[in-house]
Motif scaffolding. Structure first.
Motif, mmCIF file in Angstrom:
data_model
loop_
_atom_site.group_PDB
_atom_site.id
_atom_site.type_symbol
_atom_site.label_atom_id
_atom_site.label_comp_id
_atom_site.label_asym_id
_atom_site.label_seq_id
_atom_site.Cartn_x
_atom_site.Cartn_y
_atom_site.Cartn_z
ATOM 1 N N VAL A 93 0.831 -1.209 0.000
ATOM 2 C CA VAL A 93 0.000 0.000 0.000
ATOM 3 C C VAL A 93 0.864 1.256 0.000
ATOM 4 O O VAL A 93 0.600 2.213 -0.741
ATOM 5 C CB VAL A 93 -0.929 -0.006 1.232
ATOM 6 N N GLN B 193 2.312 1.864 -3.390
ATOM 7 C CA GLN B 193 1.301 2.326 -4.346
ATOM 8 C C GLN B 193 0.950 3.777 -4.102
ATOM 9 O O GLN B 193 0.761 4.543 -5.039
ATOM 10 C CB GLN B 193 0.045 1.470 -4.218
ATOM 11 N N ARG B 194 0.891 4.142 -2.802
ATOM 12 C CA ARG B 194 0.522 5.516 -2.512
ATOM 13 C C ARG B 194 1.607 6.474 -3.006
ATOM 14 O O ARG B 194 1.331 7.512 -3.570
ATOM 15 C CB ARG B 194 0.309 5.676 -1.016
ATOM 16 N N LYS B 195 2.870 6.097 -2.795
ATOM 17 C CA LYS B 195 3.965 6.986 -3.173
ATOM 18 C C LYS B 195 4.087 7.129 -4.677
ATOM 19 O O LYS B 195 4.309 8.205 -5.194
ATOM 20 C CB LYS B 195 5.304 6.453 -2.637
ATOM 21 N N SER C 144 -0.576 5.984 -7.186
ATOM 22 C CA SER C 144 -1.891 6.650 -7.176
ATOM 23 C C SER C 144 -1.842 8.038 -7.782
ATOM 24 O O SER C 144 -2.679 8.374 -8.608
ATOM 25 C CB SER C 144 -2.453 6.747 -5.763
ATOM 26 N N SER C 145 -0.840 8.839 -7.400
ATOM 27 C CA SER C 145 -0.875 10.222 -7.874
ATOM 28 C C SER C 145 -0.727 10.271 -9.389
ATOM 29 O O SER C 145 -1.425 11.037 -10.056
ATOM 30 C CB SER C 145 0.221 11.039 -7.205
#
Lengths: 453, 486
Positions: B313, B316-318, B321-322
């Motif tokens: 997670v 993926q966030r780093k 996603s953006s």
């Protein structure tokens, strides 16, 4: 691996406060791993982009060439120079048949030549320094060069630019390395690494036998770092906040700042009093301007430049200024000779007018508006206290003023000068005209719609 | 490299350090930083690991193709078209439309690679790029050069590209024409098989801007008539590119399109990233396979580690996603992964990627320049932005902005003097210095010259954007007030 890291370490020592950039570039230009086809290094001036790139490439021993756009005045020259520097770099490594590379006038030719030249190379790095400032560049220059790295497998292109624009390369995913400007602390720290001497002529040991070189060096560092702080706070943070101009300002002010110490008026540790004593130095803004004309530091006020013009030329110029900056609808108020009393009254009313909601743009701050010749002459006649003598050739004087560039012809250049529709515009400032007016006894302020302050 | 120069170099480096720089705080911290990284690399990674790493790095830096994902139907279409051209001699034309980084070139390269495995000697490729070949003459010369190199035509003075544009065009047309159509060659052998030529035109829309579209007309004409088998593949980002074609050119185009979509969901996007990081055995060359198979299982271990990485997670966030929610640009993701991957010394784990990351993305706008401006430049910028609102006009000049600055700064001085404070930061600067800073703003593009008389300019930032972009504490109280109150 080991020598690379040692090299990086020396580079970090050479260029303080740039660790992360050096590390990233070190990974990109690592001889044992592939280089991306295109890398962009961006940052404002004096952030160490070019010099760091140069030293990293030099130490990594990958064959490379650097092309400086500032040295190329046309796009074609950039191409030729790029090819020439690549040829230079390659011919150090292997024999090149120079006869095959004889003309390189466009991007396509450059691509062909590079393909041919680099076919035996494992990798080659071509750096374009300051390519965003290239003069006469074709619109496809940047996107095409960015693709060279993909078209020619062993080639990597490095662009050094100041401000990246998102759409200039037409490619996604080019790695951008940012070189941020040095902050206040970093600037001061870098400058403190190399303090200049207070006593330039050496130390006089006879006066002060205890004072030796070591103590002098200590004092230099002490005074210099505090001096840098003061310069930053008073001048540089406001108008010279990059490293190069900050250093220039410090260098300019250093000698006058330590002059009292050298003379013996103040001790090296008596800084607060020294700062108070030399306060005018930090209030003078002239040091921030780079000028090739030497200013006399003793004179604080700048002299207003005036020219000794012929008598009637002065009147013409003042008339032109008034006509340029007064709206034509106010001409009745200011330039009707007959009703002077009425004028005062009307003028007073017009100046106040209705209180409008919006602030008006002061006309005096805008560019002078072009005026037809008839209006200029009419204004001239009305402000002259006497009638114009027959032998005053106004049109010749007009031509002279225009060749002195005090008056400019507005509109299309090359149109007929004798055309009555030809318009003129005054090309001198308020201060100049006021001084001129005073020399002929004309107070300009009386005739301007929006009074100048 | 032989041993002696290396050790000599190391000695030189050590000497440099010994008599070089002052050991300041920064130096020391940098040294610590590097020595820690040295310590971590003290266990030298194996040859196999380095090979794996450099394969992945060359994929990430687009030196090796990244396998296609989710584009199988598009790949099939392109493959059918060019294999028809090569194997059965059908001429055709096609446009591939997709955003930057959607895989147009990769798709074509993959299809060509497939084809060259089966029938290598039966076709030539000509690659043109609209950015490089900026007019038809250059393009023609380039076609001639590439074909000539592949067909081994003598590049002498008689039929070389040194001749005029018209000559080159006729020769090229003759080269691509059916032998029956050429005068004086009617006695050509009957069962001669022509080699096919595949034209790949990158930035197809730029070729449509060339005057009279001669090149496109001729190529598409050949493709559509009974001449040498050629395939014209146009790659473009513009969906309305056929509108730019002239009528006679448009009617000769086959109107086959392949649209390359961006990943449709987060899952697909992750798949692409994973494809860039993992290594399949069929991507390897024979030698690489030999090296890797010596230490069995390292490939599987790597792939498994990458798989775990992409399900994490935090990772993926780093990274994902953006990008997914803004641009869906795969090249951006790939270049972001480059730096952390290159510093790997063990199998990839989440901590390598999440800790102290450096993203190599360009700034979104020139607002990011504001913190690095000098305070006088900021004041001038604020004054200019205020004037845009006050006068509700776009254009203003230096005199206006400086006038506004003077009135603001003198008010601030009076206020602070009245409050009994030291007039800090409210020093009134002279016009010449201000002019210098104004020029600096203009060279940064924050102020854009609109031309016209009197150096009229436009401010590229809005007043309300300035405090946020400049960041905390850069503006100071006085200037923040200037931004808020008019």
């Amino acid at each position: 691996m080991l020598p690379d890291e040692l090299l990086l370490e020396t580079l970090v020592g050479q260029f303080p406060c740039r660790e992360s950039q050096i590390q990233i570039l070190g990974t990109f230009f690592n001889p044992s791993f592939p280089t991306p086809p295109c890398v962009v290094l961006h940052g404002l001036e004096a952030t160490g982009k070019s010099s760091i790139t140069k030293s990293i490439l030099k130490s990594s021993e990958i064959p490379h060439a650097i092309v400086d756009s500032r040295e190329c005045i046309t796009g074609r020259q950039l191409m030729e120079r790029a090819l020439a520097s690549c040829l230079d770099a390659i011919s150090d490594i292997e024999d090149v048949d120079l006869s095959a590379f004889w003309r390189c006038e466009n991007l396509s030719a450059l691509q062909v030549h590079l393909e041919l030249l680099l076919q035996n190379q494992k990798r080659f790095i071509l750096v374009f320094d300051g390519i965003d400032k290239q003069r006469e560049a074709s619109p496809t220059l940047l996107p095409a060069l960015a693709r060279f790295g993909e078209i020619i497998p062993c080639l990597s292109i490095v662009f050094i630019i100041s401000v990246p624009s998102p759409r200039s390369f037409h490619t996604a995913g080019i790695p951008h390395v940012h070189f941020p400007p040095y902050t206040r602390d970093e600037c001061i720290r870098i400058l403190s690494l190399s303090p200049p001497q207070i006593f330039e002529d050496g130390i006089d040991n006879e006066v002060n036998p205890d004072y030796d070189e070591e103590k002098a060096a200590e004092d230099d560092a002490f005074v210099w770092s505090r001096f840098c702080n003061i310069v930053w706070e008073s001048l540089a943070s406001n108008a010279a906040c990059n490293l190069a101009s900050f250093r220039a300002v410090c260098d300019k002010l250093w000698r006058p700042f330590v002059a009292p110490i050298v003379k013996g008026d103040f001790g090296t540790r008596n800084l607060p009093r020294l700062v108070v004593h030399t306060k005018p130095l930090f209030q003078n803004e002239d040091v921030l301007m780079n000028s090739i004309v030497r200013r006399d530091p003793t004179k604080t006020t700048k002299p207003i430049i005036t020219h000794e013009l012929p008598f009637h030329s002065k009147w013409v110029l003042c008339a032109a200024y008034l006509a340029s900056y007064n709206p034509p609808r106010h001409d009745q108020i200011f330039f009707m000779k007959a009703s002077e009393k009425k004028r005062k009254k009307k003028g007073g009313d017009g100046a106040r007018g209705k209180a409008s909601k919006h602030r008006k743009i002061p006309r005096s701050l805008l560019a002078p508006s072009p005026i037809p010749l008839d209006r200029l002459l009419a204004v001239l006649h009305s402000i002259l206290p006497h009638s114009l003598p027959q032998n005053a050739d106004i049109l010749t004087q007009l031509a002279t003023l225009s060749s002195l560039r005090l008056l400019q012809r507005a509109g299309v250049a090359g149109s007929d000068v004798l055309d009555p529709a030809c318009k003129w515009r005054v090309n001198c400032g308020w201060d100049y005209v006021v001084a001129l007016g005073r020399s002929i006894g004309l107070e300009m302020r009386d005739y301007l719609a929006s009074g100048q302050d | 490299m032989p041993a002696t120069p290396r050790s000599a170099k190391r000695r030189r480096v050590e000497d440099d350090i010994a008599n070089g720089q002052l050991p300041t705080e920064s130096n020391r911290s940098a040294k610590r930083l590097i020595t820690t990284s040295l310590k971590s690399t003290s266990k030298e990674p194996s040859v196999e690991f380095n090979l794996l790493k450099s394969i992945v790095l060359s994929k990430l830096s687009s030196r090796r193709p990244i396998p296609l994902t989710n584009l199988s139907s598009e790949h099939a279409k392109v493959h059918t078209l060019i294999s028809a051209t090569v194997q059965s001699g059908e001429s055709n034309s096609m446009l591939l439309i997709g955003a930057r980084g959607s895989g147009k070139t990769t798709l074509i390269n993959a299809a060509l690679l497939d084809l060259s495995r089966s029938s290598k000697d039966h076709f030539h490729t000509v690659r043109l790029n609209g950015f490089v070949q900026t007019d038809d003459k250059l393009a023609l010369r380039e076609i001639w050069r590439q074909l000539g190199r592949e067909m081994e035509i003598e590049d002498d003075a008689e039929n070389g590209p040194g001749k005029s544009y018209a000559d080159t065009l006729t020769m090229l047309l003759a080269l691509l024409s059916h032998p029956d159509e050429l005068p004086g060659q009617a006695d050509a052998p009957e069962n001669q098989v022509a080699k096919s030529v595949i034209f790949i035109m990158d930035e197809f829309d730029l070729f449509a801007t060339h005057p009279r579209q001669t090149l496109l007309y001729n190529l598409l004409d050949i493709a559509q008539s009974r001449k040498a088998p050629i395939a014209v593949l146009g790659l473009t980002t513009r969906i309305d590119v056929t509108e730019a074609l002239e009528k006679r050119v448009k009617s000769r185009f086959s109107h086959r399109y392949v649209h390359l979509p961006l990943p449709k969901g987060l899952g697909q996007f992750v798949e692409v990233g994973k494809a860039a990081m993992t290594i399949k055995s069929d991507e390897l060359t024979f030698e690489e396979n030999a090296v890797l198979s010596k230490k069995g299982g390292i490939l599987e271990k790597w792939n498994k580690a990458v798989g775990q990485l992409f399900t994490d997670v935090a990772f993926q966030r780093k990274y994902i996603s953006s990008i997914y929610h803004t641009t869906k640009s795969i090249p951006t993701l790939v270049s972001d992964l480059l730096i952390p991957t290159s510093s790997l010394t063990t199998l990839p784990e989440v901590k390598h990627y999440v800790q102290n990351i450096v993203l190599l993305t360009p700034p979104d706008s020139n607002l990011s320049l504001l913190p690095s401006l000098s305070s006088l430049a900021l004041s001038l910028l604020i004054s200019a932005a205020r004037l845009t609102i006050i006068h509700s006009t776009e254009s203003l000049n230096f005199n206006l902005a400086y006038g506004e600055y003077v009135s603001l700064a003198s008010k601030a001085r009076i206020n602070s003097a009245a409050a009994g404070q030291l007039a800090s930061g409210a020093r009134l600067w002279g016009k010449e210095i201000a002019r210098k800073e104004w020029e600096a703003l203009r060279s940064l593009g924050l102020i854009i010259q609109t031309g016209g008389v009197g150096e009229m300019c436009r401010v590229d930032v809005a007043l309300e954007e300035i405090p946020g972009a400049a960041g905390e504490g850069v503006l100071g109280k006085v200037r923040e007030k200037w931004c808020k109150q008019i």
